[in-house]
Design a protein around this motif. Structure first.
Motif, PDB file in Angstrom:
ATOM      1  N   HIS A 166       0.802  -1.230   0.000  1.00 27.01           N
ATOM      2  CA  HIS A 166       0.000   0.000   0.000  1.00 27.01           C
ATOM      3  C   HIS A 166       0.833   1.277   0.000  1.00 27.01           C
ATOM      4  O   HIS A 166       0.299   2.361  -0.162  1.00 27.01           O
ATOM      5  CB  HIS A 166      -0.894   0.045   1.245  1.00 27.01           C
ATOM      6  CG  HIS A 166      -2.092  -0.832   1.145  1.00 27.01           C
ATOM      7  ND1 HIS A 166      -2.336  -1.866   2.004  1.00 27.01           N
ATOM      8  CD2 HIS A 166      -3.116  -0.836   0.262  1.00 27.01           C
ATOM      9  CE1 HIS A 166      -3.468  -2.470   1.663  1.00 27.01           C
ATOM     10  NE2 HIS A 166      -3.956  -1.866   0.607  1.00 27.01           N
ATOM     11  N   TYR A 167       2.114   1.161   0.294  1.00 29.34           N
ATOM     12  CA  TYR A 167       2.922   2.364   0.493  1.00 29.34           C
ATOM     13  C   TYR A 167       4.137   2.370  -0.431  1.00 29.34           C
ATOM     14  O   TYR A 167       4.602   1.313  -0.863  1.00 29.34           O
ATOM     15  CB  TYR A 167       3.426   2.427   1.948  1.00 29.34           C
ATOM     16  CG  TYR A 167       2.347   2.564   2.987  1.00 29.34           C
ATOM     17  CD1 TYR A 167       1.852   3.819   3.341  1.00 29.34           C
ATOM     18  CD2 TYR A 167       1.829   1.440   3.622  1.00 29.34           C
ATOM     19  CE1 TYR A 167       0.873   3.939   4.311  1.00 29.34           C
ATOM     20  CE2 TYR A 167       0.846   1.560   4.595  1.00 29.34           C
ATOM     21  CZ  TYR A 167       0.372   2.813   4.935  1.00 29.34           C
ATOM     22  OH  TYR A 167      -0.600   2.938   5.899  1.00 29.34           O
ATOM     23  N   PRO A 168       4.694   3.548  -0.670  1.00 24.68           N
ATOM     24  CA  PRO A 168       5.902   3.643  -1.502  1.00 24.68           C
ATOM     25  C   PRO A 168       7.134   3.002  -0.855  1.00 24.68           C
ATOM     26  O   PRO A 168       8.065   2.651  -1.553  1.00 24.68           O
ATOM     27  CB  PRO A 168       6.132   5.142  -1.664  1.00 24.68           C
ATOM     28  CG  PRO A 168       4.867   5.804  -1.270  1.00 24.68           C
ATOM     29  CD  PRO A 168       4.167   4.875  -0.322  1.00 24.68           C
ATOM     30  N   ARG A 189       8.872   0.465   5.017  1.00 21.42           N
ATOM     31  CA  ARG A 189       8.874   0.999   6.369  1.00 21.42           C
ATOM     32  C   ARG A 189       7.543   1.666   6.745  1.00 21.42           C
ATOM     33  O   ARG A 189       7.111   1.632   7.893  1.00 21.42           O
ATOM     34  CB  ARG A 189      10.012   2.031   6.471  1.00 21.42           C
ATOM     35  CG  ARG A 189      10.032   2.675   7.791  1.00 21.42           C
ATOM     36  CD  ARG A 189      11.114   3.696   7.995  1.00 21.42           C
ATOM     37  NE  ARG A 189      11.078   3.939   9.418  1.00 21.42           N
ATOM     38  CZ  ARG A 189      12.090   3.887  10.232  1.00 21.42           C
ATOM     39  NH1 ARG A 189      13.294   3.690   9.776  1.00 21.42           N
ATOM     40  NH2 ARG A 189      11.938   4.064  11.524  1.00 21.42           N
ATOM     41  N   ALA A 190       6.923   2.311   5.741  1.00 15.86           N
ATOM     42  CA  ALA A 190       5.675   3.024   6.014  1.00 15.86           C
ATOM     43  C   ALA A 190       4.580   2.084   6.512  1.00 15.86           C
ATOM     44  O   ALA A 190       3.615   2.523   7.135  1.00 15.86           O
ATOM     45  CB  ALA A 190       5.208   3.786   4.774  1.00 15.86           C
ATOM     46  N   ALA A 226       5.003  -0.051   8.792  1.00 16.71           N
ATOM     47  CA  ALA A 226       5.411  -0.520  10.121  1.00 16.71           C
ATOM     48  C   ALA A 226       4.246  -0.525  11.121  1.00 16.71           C
ATOM     49  O   ALA A 226       4.002  -1.521  11.803  1.00 16.71           O
ATOM     50  CB  ALA A 226       6.558   0.337  10.662  1.00 16.71           C
ATOM     51  N   ILE A 227       3.519   0.581  11.184  1.00 16.25           N
ATOM     52  CA  ILE A 227       2.460   0.678  12.184  1.00 16.25           C
ATOM     53  C   ILE A 227       1.305  -0.262  11.838  1.00 16.25           C
ATOM     54  O   ILE A 227       0.783  -0.970  12.704  1.00 16.25           O
ATOM     55  CB  ILE A 227       2.012   2.145  12.336  1.00 16.25           C
ATOM     56  CG1 ILE A 227       3.155   2.912  13.022  1.00 16.25           C
ATOM     57  CG2 ILE A 227       0.731   2.265  13.140  1.00 16.25           C
ATOM     58  CD1 ILE A 227       3.124   4.397  12.821  1.00 16.25           C
ATOM     59  N   ASP A 228       0.941  -0.310  10.561  1.00 20.17           N
ATOM     60  CA  ASP A 228      -0.113  -1.239  10.141  1.00 20.17           C
ATOM     61  C   ASP A 228       0.283  -2.672  10.475  1.00 20.17           C
ATOM     62  O   ASP A 228      -0.541  -3.460  10.956  1.00 20.17           O
ATOM     63  CB  ASP A 228      -0.332  -1.149   8.615  1.00 20.17           C
ATOM     64  CG  ASP A 228      -1.056   0.137   8.211  1.00 20.17           C
ATOM     65  OD1 ASP A 228      -1.555   0.846   9.108  1.00 20.17           O
ATOM     66  OD2 ASP A 228      -1.104   0.422   7.002  1.00 20.17           O
ATOM     67  N   LYS A 242       0.140  -3.311  14.230  1.00 21.34           N
ATOM     68  CA  LYS A 242      -1.247  -3.395  14.679  1.00 21.34           C
ATOM     69  C   LYS A 242      -1.877  -4.718  14.247  1.00 21.34           C
ATOM     70  O   LYS A 242      -2.654  -5.318  14.977  1.00 21.34           O
ATOM     71  CB  LYS A 242      -2.062  -2.219  14.127  1.00 21.34           C
ATOM     72  CG  LYS A 242      -1.799  -0.923  14.895  1.00 21.34           C
ATOM     73  CD  LYS A 242      -2.413   0.284  14.231  1.00 21.34           C
ATOM     74  CE  LYS A 242      -3.915   0.349  14.340  1.00 21.34           C
ATOM     75  NZ  LYS A 242      -4.429   1.635  13.802  1.00 21.34           N
ATOM     76  N   VAL A 254       9.967   2.526  16.826  1.00 19.99           N
ATOM     77  CA  VAL A 254       8.622   2.905  16.410  1.00 19.99           C
ATOM     78  C   VAL A 254       7.599   2.302  17.375  1.00 19.99           C
ATOM     79  O   VAL A 254       6.724   2.997  17.891  1.00 19.99           O
ATOM     80  CB  VAL A 254       8.353   2.421  14.965  1.00 19.99           C
ATOM     81  CG1 VAL A 254       6.911   2.690  14.552  1.00 19.99           C
ATOM     82  CG2 VAL A 254       9.321   3.102  13.999  1.00 19.99           C
ATOM     83  N   TYR A 288       4.419   4.551  20.241  1.00 21.26           N
ATOM     84  CA  TYR A 288       2.974   4.708  20.100  1.00 21.26           C
ATOM     85  C   TYR A 288       2.201   4.033  21.236  1.00 21.26           C
ATOM     86  O   TYR A 288       2.517   2.927  21.639  1.00 21.26           O
ATOM     87  CB  TYR A 288       2.533   4.177  18.732  1.00 21.26           C
ATOM     88  CG  TYR A 288       3.116   5.005  17.606  1.00 21.26           C
ATOM     89  CD1 TYR A 288       2.519   6.204  17.228  1.00 21.26           C
ATOM     90  CD2 TYR A 288       4.291   4.634  16.959  1.00 21.26           C
ATOM     91  CE1 TYR A 288       3.053   6.998  16.223  1.00 21.26           C
ATOM     92  CE2 TYR A 288       4.844   5.417  15.950  1.00 21.26           C
ATOM     93  CZ  TYR A 288       4.219   6.598  15.586  1.00 21.26           C
ATOM     94  OH  TYR A 288       4.753   7.383  14.600  1.00 21.26           O
ATOM     95  N   ASN A 289       1.170   4.747  21.717  1.00 18.83           N
ATOM     96  CA  ASN A 289       0.411   4.287  22.883  1.00 18.83           C
ATOM     97  C   ASN A 289      -0.326   2.974  22.658  1.00 18.83           C
ATOM     98  O   ASN A 289      -0.544   2.213  23.587  1.00 18.83           O
ATOM     99  CB  ASN A 289      -0.643   5.342  23.265  1.00 18.83           C
ATOM    100  CG  ASN A 289      -0.020   6.673  23.620  1.00 18.83           C
ATOM    101  OD1 ASN A 289       1.118   6.738  24.046  1.00 18.83           O
ATOM    102  ND2 ASN A 289      -0.779   7.760  23.431  1.00 18.83           N
ATOM    103  N   LEU A 290      -0.751   2.740  21.423  1.00 21.55           N
ATOM    104  CA  LEU A 290      -1.639   1.589  21.191  1.00 21.55           C
ATOM    105  C   LEU A 290      -0.896   0.340  20.727  1.00 21.55           C
ATOM    106  O   LEU A 290      -1.505  -0.650  20.351  1.00 21.55           O
ATOM    107  CB  LEU A 290      -2.729   1.951  20.169  1.00 21.55           C
ATOM    108  CG  LEU A 290      -3.666   3.093  20.569  1.00 21.55           C
ATOM    109  CD1 LEU A 290      -4.656   3.412  19.455  1.00 21.55           C
ATOM    110  CD2 LEU A 290      -4.413   2.768  21.850  1.00 21.55           C
ATOM    111  N   ILE A 291       0.432   0.392  20.710  1.00 21.42           N
ATOM    112  CA  ILE A 291       1.210  -0.820  20.428  1.00 21.42           C
ATOM    113  C   ILE A 291       1.702  -1.343  21.772  1.00 21.42           C
ATOM    114  O   ILE A 291       2.359  -0.618  22.521  1.00 21.42           O
ATOM    115  CB  ILE A 291       2.422  -0.514  19.510  1.00 21.42           C
ATOM    116  CG1 ILE A 291       1.978   0.150  18.205  1.00 21.42           C
ATOM    117  CG2 ILE A 291       3.238  -1.790  19.245  1.00 21.42           C
ATOM    118  CD1 ILE A 291       1.158  -0.710  17.300  1.00 21.42           C
TER     119      ILE A 291
END
Ligand SMILES: Cc1cc2nc3c(=O)[nH]c(=O)nc-3n(C[C@H](O)[C@H](O)[C@H](O)COP(=O)(O)O)c2cc1C
Ligand code: SF4
Ligand code: FES
Lengths: 166, 428
Positions: free
Chosen positions: A24-26, A29-30, A32-34, A37, A68, A72-75
């Motif tokens: 989905h990303y160029p 690394r982008a 990472a969060i997806d 999660k 990373v 983030y709070n939700l990881i």
């Protein structure tokens, strides 16, 4: 989504799903969060070996990905219970009684903010304003938002009363 | 054309209902502006129109949207990818307006993105939604799929030669993600630490490419301005302001909620007429006009129009336009301590004054609140409002934190001293 063994190596489904997220990303690394999660949703938290495997798929070192993950709070990098209670502690919820709700959770389930119940069913965490201030106090349990929470409603949502587990 | 709306942003929104699907949205005059514009109107003309409309950024700053767009280099000047990013991070305590727009009318969001991205000729758009907004993320993804199936997204839309894809990115929490350059770092899969400005995102944004970042509400205004014109839009405002605004209020009022009203409506009209005034037994003491990063507006100034300019004249800011009421039964010191606890926890830690200063402020306030404060603490707090004020830190988080503290020390100085002198909180 079924919960897989939390520390087992990534299976084929998970590897394919992460590859799909990367597409989905160029840059890889982008995603990472997806990706974090996604694995967390299946395993409740991101164990060290999971982090290493995900990092490898993203072309990052484990340290780079952990940088990373820990921001983030939700990881969650430590185990959490089956249901995570995110109790808003921002201004309007504070004014309208969130501290009393936290005390009620402590009395009924026996956990303070940041703790997981001994039976592994609940983890209580504070959360920033949930954008539900017109229904303060607010909280999320898993993915579900609840507003105008009082102790009776809290018991109902968490199935604290009654002998039927959850 | 169906009836010209007076509350354009919320005209399709019915609380508690699922949002319009694409067919119903189109029956309500939706996507007409897209069909009339793509490939038919020069993108620069849309930018000009938005400039002329006077639309200002609804993310808290009010910066003129058209002017922001004009700063983006043209395709000829900078070939390569160009991005349009919607800021749907909404974590400012006391703010709940973007949730309404995202959940209530996702197609309006998509239509706004198509027109805005077309205006600046971006071919990829991201909607950065805070991870907790699960329902908003679901509904946006449904709307995007419907719009793509209808040919409103994708390659060569309506044969215009213009391509656009939209992707929803769900965040993982951290207030700083809302700061536009930190948001870009987060989208790139990094820690959400702000970048130095300049260069501004319009020049060097996502992956170094020209990028526009706009708030949800800002973008949702665009279809209506394009559809009904700048004169209509400007005429919606009151007291010299333009357009409508999603205002809101929470705290001890009878009907907390969001209200779309003429921009420039007075605080009193919103609180008394829309929110039903204060609850029985509570008196209004002051309000934060637009979230936790705005300074107090005291009770004797409730007739001030809620505009960026008027609030600035009173030493505060309109911010997000969702007000938080401080009532007479809540301790002002406790109230400010709670705000500072939020900022201290959410500081990204990049620059020392904010990383170290905010926890100090939080501890000092909590000690005053619990009756262990000393007179010198007030000097320390006053010094902090300067040390963490505008221009002293890497981004606007810390100065935002100081807004309530500085104005609180000014308006509630006696209450602070009372805590220190009597060694207790008068409210407990
Ligand atoms: C700490 C911090 C948090 C912010 N959070 C948000 C946010 O959640 N949503 C938002 O739209 N803007 C937020 N902003 C403002 C953005 O940086 C940016 O100005 C805005 O998205 C621009 O859009 P606009 O011009 O349409 O208002 C924040 C700024 C700071 C300093
Ligand atoms: S002011 Fe605070 S949030 Fe902003 S860069 Fe510095 S440490 Fe980070
Ligand atoms: S302050 Fe709790 S939801 Fe906004």
């Amino acid at each position: 989504m079924s919960i897989v063994d939390r520390q087992s190596p990534l299976d084929g489904t998970e590897r394919a799903a992460i590859a799909d997220l990367i597409a989905h990303y160029p840059t890889a690394r982008a995603a990472a969060i997806d990706a974090l999660k996604y694995v967390q949703k299946r395993r409740r938290y991101v164990a060290d070996n999971t982090l290493q495997e995900v990092a490898h798929l993203l072309g990052l070192s484990a340290a780079e990905l952990d940088e990373v993950a820990t921001f983030y709070n939700l990881i969650y990098r430590k185990p959490v219970g089956e249901r995570v209670i995110l109790l808003c502690d921002s201004i309007t919820c504070w004014m309208t009684g969130r501290d009393a709700l936290a005390r009620h959770i402590e009395q009924t389930i026996g956990i303070k903010s940041g703790e997981t119940s001994a039976d592994d069913r609940f983890t209580l965490l504070p959360i920033v304003c949930l954008g539900h201030c017109d229904h303060a106090p607010a909280m999320m349990v898993g993915d579900v938002l609840h507003g105008d929470v009082d102790t009776a409603k809290l018991d109902e949502i968490l199935h604290i009363k009654g002998d039927d587990a959850r | 054309m169906s009836a010209i709306p007076t509350k354009p942003l919320t005209r399709n929104i019915t609380r508690g209902e699922i949002p319009l699907d694409i067919a119903s949205y189109e029956r309500a005059d939706g996507y007409v502006a897209v069909r009339d514009t793509l490939g038919k109107v020069d993108p620069a003309a849309i930018v000009q129109m938005i400039t002329d409309s006077g639309l200002g950024g609804c993310g808290g700053g009010g910066f003129p949207t058209g002017r922001k767009w004009q700063l983006m280099p043209t395709r000829a000047q900078r070939p390569g990818p160009r991005y349009f990013v919607v800021n749907a991070d909404e974590m400012e305590p006391g703010t709940f307006k973007d949730r309404l727009l995202l959940e209530g009318d996702p197609h309006q969001m998509i239509e706004g993105i198509i027109l805005s991205a077309y205006a600046v000729q971006a071919d990829v758009a991201f909607i950065f939604v805070r991870g907790e907004y699960v329902t908003a993320i679901e509904r946006l993804n449904i709307a995007i799929a419907q719009a793509a199936a209808a040919g409103l997204l994708g390659a060569n839309i309506f044969g215009s030669g213009y391509n656009l894809s939209i992707q929803v990115h769900g965040g993982a929490g951290r207030y700083i993600c809302g700061e536009e350059t930190a948001l870009l770092n987060s989208l790139e899969g990094k820690r959400a630490i702000p970048r130095s400005k300049p260069p501004f995102p319009q020049i060097n944004g996502l992956w170094g490419c020209p990028t526009i970042v706009n708030n949800v509400e800002t973008v949702c205004n665009v279809p209506h301005i394009v559809r009904y014109g700048t004169d209509w839009y400007r005429g919606l405002g009151a007291n010299g302001a333009v357009g409508t605004k999603i205002y809101g209020v929470s705290g001890r009022v009878n009907r907390p909620g969001t209200f779309e009203l003429p921009m420039g409506t007075s605080m009193r009209a919103m609180i008394d007429d829309c929110a039903g005034g204060m609850k029985d037994g509570y008196r209004l003491r002051a309000v934060l006009p637009g979230g936790a990063s705005t300074g107090f507006l005291p009770e004797d100034q409730m007739d001030v129009p809620m505009t960026f300019a008027d609030m600035a004249k009173r030493g505060t800011r309109l911010g997000t336009g969702t007000a938080i009421v401080l009532d007479d039964r809540t301790c002002p010191v406790g109230f400010i301590a709670n705000l500072q606890q939020f900022f201290a926890r959410e500081s990204c830690g990049w620059c020392a004054p904010c990383r170290d200063g905010l926890p100090w402020v939080e501890r000092t306030l909590k000690s005053i609140e619990t009756g262990t404060g000393v007179a010198r603490d007030l000097d320390i707090l006053t010094e902090m409002t300067d040390n963490l004020g505008p221009g002293r830190t890497f981004c606007a988080l810390a100065p935002g934190a100081m807004a309530s503290l500085q104005s609180g020390l000014k308006y509630f100085g006696d209450v602070f001293r009372q805590h220190i002198d009597s060694r207790a909180c008068p409210w407990t």
